[in-house]
Design an enzyme around this catalytic site. Structure first.
Site, PDB file in Angstrom:
ATOM      1  N   GLY A  42       0.866  -1.178   0.000  1.00 13.16           N
ATOM      2  CA  GLY A  42       0.000   0.000   0.000  1.00 13.16           C
ATOM      3  C   GLY A  42       0.895   1.217   0.000  1.00 13.16           C
ATOM      4  O   GLY A  42       1.803   1.310  -0.817  1.00 13.16           O
ATOM      5  N   GLU A  43       0.678   2.096   0.940  1.00 16.65           N
ATOM      6  CA  GLU A  43       1.489   3.313   1.034  1.00 16.65           C
ATOM      7  C   GLU A  43       2.015   3.390   2.470  1.00 16.65           C
ATOM      8  O   GLU A  43       1.254   3.578   3.411  1.00 16.65           O
ATOM      9  CB  GLU A  43       0.604   4.508   0.665  1.00 16.65           C
ATOM     10  CG  GLU A  43       1.269   5.841   0.797  1.00 16.65           C
ATOM     11  CD  GLU A  43       2.616   5.910   0.093  1.00 16.65           C
ATOM     12  OE1 GLU A  43       2.710   5.550  -1.089  1.00 16.65           O
ATOM     13  OE2 GLU A  43       3.594   6.310   0.753  1.00 16.65           O
ATOM     14  N   SER A  44       3.327   3.237   2.587  1.00 15.72           N
ATOM     15  CA  SER A  44       3.903   3.103   3.935  1.00 15.72           C
ATOM     16  C   SER A  44       3.695   4.355   4.786  1.00 15.72           C
ATOM     17  O   SER A  44       3.523   4.257   6.001  1.00 15.72           O
ATOM     18  CB  SER A  44       5.392   2.754   3.847  1.00 15.72           C
ATOM     19  OG  SER A  44       6.087   3.714   3.093  1.00 15.72           O
TER      20      SER A  44
ATOM     21  N   CYS B 276       6.180  -5.263   0.315  1.00 18.56           N
ATOM     22  CA  CYS B 276       6.293  -3.928  -0.274  1.00 18.56           C
ATOM     23  C   CYS B 276       6.200  -2.834   0.798  1.00 18.56           C
ATOM     24  O   CYS B 276       7.141  -2.684   1.572  1.00 18.56           O
ATOM     25  CB  CYS B 276       5.276  -3.761  -1.388  1.00 18.56           C
ATOM     26  SG  CYS B 276       5.777  -2.526  -2.585  1.00 18.56           S
TER      27      CYS B 276
ATOM     28  N   ARG C  34      12.923   3.427  -0.679  1.00 21.74           N
ATOM     29  CA  ARG C  34      11.567   3.421  -1.243  1.00 21.74           C
ATOM     30  C   ARG C  34      11.603   3.711  -2.740  1.00 21.74           C
ATOM     31  O   ARG C  34      12.482   4.430  -3.205  1.00 21.74           O
ATOM     32  CB  ARG C  34      10.706   4.484  -0.563  1.00 21.74           C
ATOM     33  CG  ARG C  34      10.508   4.243   0.912  1.00 21.74           C
ATOM     34  CD  ARG C  34       9.656   5.354   1.502  1.00 21.74           C
ATOM     35  NE  ARG C  34       8.345   5.369   0.898  1.00 21.74           N
ATOM     36  CZ  ARG C  34       7.636   6.475   0.671  1.00 21.74           C
ATOM     37  NH1 ARG C  34       8.109   7.646   0.972  1.00 21.74           N
ATOM     38  NH2 ARG C  34       6.434   6.388   0.131  1.00 21.74           N
TER      39      ARG C  34
ATOM     40  N   ILE D  15       5.664  -3.181  -7.691  1.00 24.80           N
ATOM     41  CA  ILE D  15       4.875  -1.964  -7.943  1.00 24.80           C
ATOM     42  C   ILE D  15       5.430  -0.846  -7.062  1.00 24.80           C
ATOM     43  O   ILE D  15       5.264  -0.877  -5.836  1.00 24.80           O
ATOM     44  CB  ILE D  15       3.377  -2.194  -7.627  1.00 24.80           C
ATOM     45  CG1 ILE D  15       2.847  -3.407  -8.397  1.00 24.80           C
ATOM     46  CG2 ILE D  15       2.569  -0.939  -7.954  1.00 24.80           C
ATOM     47  CD1 ILE D  15       1.503  -3.939  -7.891  1.00 24.80           C
ATOM     48  N   ARG D  16       6.127   0.103  -7.666  1.00 21.44           N
ATOM     49  CA  ARG D  16       6.812   1.172  -6.911  1.00 21.44           C
ATOM     50  C   ARG D  16       7.493   0.592  -5.669  1.00 21.44           C
ATOM     51  O   ARG D  16       7.320   1.065  -4.550  1.00 21.44           O
ATOM     52  CB  ARG D  16       5.829   2.282  -6.528  1.00 21.44           C
ATOM     53  CG  ARG D  16       5.326   3.073  -7.726  1.00 21.44           C
ATOM     54  CD  ARG D  16       4.442   4.232  -7.330  1.00 21.44           C
ATOM     55  NE  ARG D  16       3.179   3.789  -6.761  1.00 21.44           N
ATOM     56  CZ  ARG D  16       2.181   3.265  -7.476  1.00 21.44           C
ATOM     57  NH1 ARG D  16       2.300   3.141  -8.784  1.00 21.44           N
ATOM     58  NH2 ARG D  16       1.075   2.882  -6.898  1.00 21.44           N
TER      59      ARG D  16
ATOM     60  N   HIS E 160       4.863  -8.478  -4.650  1.00 24.71           N
ATOM     61  CA  HIS E 160       3.495  -8.799  -4.209  1.00 24.71           C
ATOM     62  C   HIS E 160       3.077 -10.201  -4.625  1.00 24.71           C
ATOM     63  O   HIS E 160       2.414 -10.353  -5.665  1.00 24.71           O
ATOM     64  CB  HIS E 160       2.515  -7.815  -4.858  1.00 24.71           C
ATOM     65  CG  HIS E 160       2.670  -6.408  -4.415  1.00 24.71           C
ATOM     66  ND1 HIS E 160       2.043  -5.901  -3.301  1.00 24.71           N
ATOM     67  CD2 HIS E 160       3.387  -5.393  -4.926  1.00 24.71           C
ATOM     68  CE1 HIS E 160       2.353  -4.638  -3.149  1.00 24.71           C
ATOM     69  NE2 HIS E 160       3.176  -4.298  -4.117  1.00 24.71           N
TER      70      HIS E 160
ATOM     71  N   GLU F 157       0.769 -11.820  -3.448  1.00 24.18           N
ATOM     72  CA  GLU F 157      -0.680 -11.938  -3.250  1.00 24.18           C
ATOM     73  C   GLU F 157      -1.475 -11.584  -4.501  1.00 24.18           C
ATOM     74  O   GLU F 157      -2.678 -11.829  -4.541  1.00 24.18           O
ATOM     75  CB  GLU F 157      -1.124 -11.070  -2.059  1.00 24.18           C
ATOM     76  CG  GLU F 157      -1.113  -9.560  -2.265  1.00 24.18           C
ATOM     77  CD  GLU F 157       0.280  -8.937  -2.172  1.00 24.18           C
ATOM     78  OE1 GLU F 157       1.273  -9.675  -2.062  1.00 24.18           O
ATOM     79  OE2 GLU F 157       0.357  -7.693  -2.235  1.00 24.18           O
TER      80      GLU F 157
HETATM   81  N1  GLN Z   1       5.968   2.938  -2.705  1.00 16.60           N
HETATM   82  C1  GLN Z   1       5.124   2.484  -1.640  1.00 16.60           C
HETATM   83  C2  GLN Z   1       5.586   2.999  -0.291  1.00 16.60           C
HETATM   84  O1  GLN Z   1       6.585   3.614  -0.189  1.00 16.60           O
HETATM   85  C3  GLN Z   1       5.059   0.980  -1.602  1.00 16.60           C
HETATM   86  C4  GLN Z   1       4.347   0.467  -2.823  1.00 16.60           C
HETATM   87  C5  GLN Z   1       3.613  -0.824  -2.615  1.00 16.60           C
HETATM   88  O2  GLN Z   1       3.356  -1.274  -1.482  1.00 16.60           O
HETATM   89  N2  GLN Z   1       3.211  -1.395  -3.718  1.00 16.60           N
HETATM   90  O3  GLN Z   1       4.934   2.769   0.676  1.00 16.60           O
END
Ligand code: GLN
Length: 215
Positions: A45-47, A77, A111, A145-146, A194, A196
């Site tokens: 997600g987004e940390s 992630c 990140r 993913i990112r 990921h 999942e």
């Molecule tokens: N770039 C996101 C972060 O810094 C992580 C991306 C992800 O969980 N797919 O949290």
């Protein structure tokens, strides 16, 4: 019972993957739910958002205590970022405060490390510790993913999978370099990618064996 921290991110996908791997699963948003689980998944997600929400939901200290007490945790992630002791380039909020992690895993992560040009990519990875005795090792199809990568691993940390970055004039990389993307330290497991989202079950199965004390 396995919990999935359900504050933000791909909670449902992890719950499905853990169920398919044979676990009973609950979402964790409160202290009482955290107290009920034997192991916890920190989703992607987004940390920065998950970091803030753990404090708003008063879960930050209870989570840190359970991690320190040996609860098995798997972070993918953003979840890997949350487990890391250090972030090479932490985001700052509008007040200039750097994002925090829960910590526990002696690694430094960077990140969005694979860069803007390669926001997302997929590759096949050799992954240690996945095959059951007598089973052949087959690669993991990994979706990034990112994603973060692991820039430093402490002595207690095993690297389970790595990505090779080819030489590239644009980034000034003159020889190929290897970056860790899956690590384990005792009860803590983390992947940059990921599993999942691809139907890959073996990493969740490994985590469930860790909870049962079988791996
Ligand atoms: N770039 C996101 C972060 O810094 C992580 C991306 C992800 O969980 N797919 O949290």
């Amino acid at each position: 019972m396995v919990g999935v921290l359900a504050l933000q991110g791909d909670v449902r996908e992890h719950a499905r993957a853990a169920e398919a791997a044979g676990a009973r699963v609950i979402s964790v948003r409160r202290r009482s739910e955290l107290d009920a689980v034997d192991g916890l998944i920190l989703p992607g997600g987004e940390s920065t958002t998950i970091d803030k929400l753990t404090r708003i939901f008063e879960l930050r200290e209870p989570l840190r205590e359970r991690i320190a007490a040996g609860m098995p945790v798997y972070g993918s992630c953003a979840g890997m970022i949350l487990l890391a002791n250090d972030i090479a380039d932490p985001a700052k909020d509008m007040k200039g405060e750097a994002q925090q992690t829960l910590g526990g895993l002696d690694i430094t992560v960077r990140r969005n490390a694979f860069g803007r040009q390669v926001d997302s990519f997929e590759t096949e990875l050799n992954f240690a510790q996945l095959a059951l005795p007598g089973e052949p090792e087959t690669p993991v199809h990994a979706v990034f993913i990112r994603a973060p990568w692991v820039e430093r691993v402490g002595e207690s940390v095993q690297v389970l999978a790595s990505v090779e970055l080819p030489a590239d004039e644009q980034t000034g990389r003159i020889v190929p370099e290897v970056r860790a993307v899956a690590v384990r330290s005792q009860h803590l497991l983390a992947t940059s990618f990921h599993p999942e989202v691809t139907g890959e079950r073996r990493i969740h199965e490994l985590f469930i064996r860790m909870i049962r004390g079988e791996a």
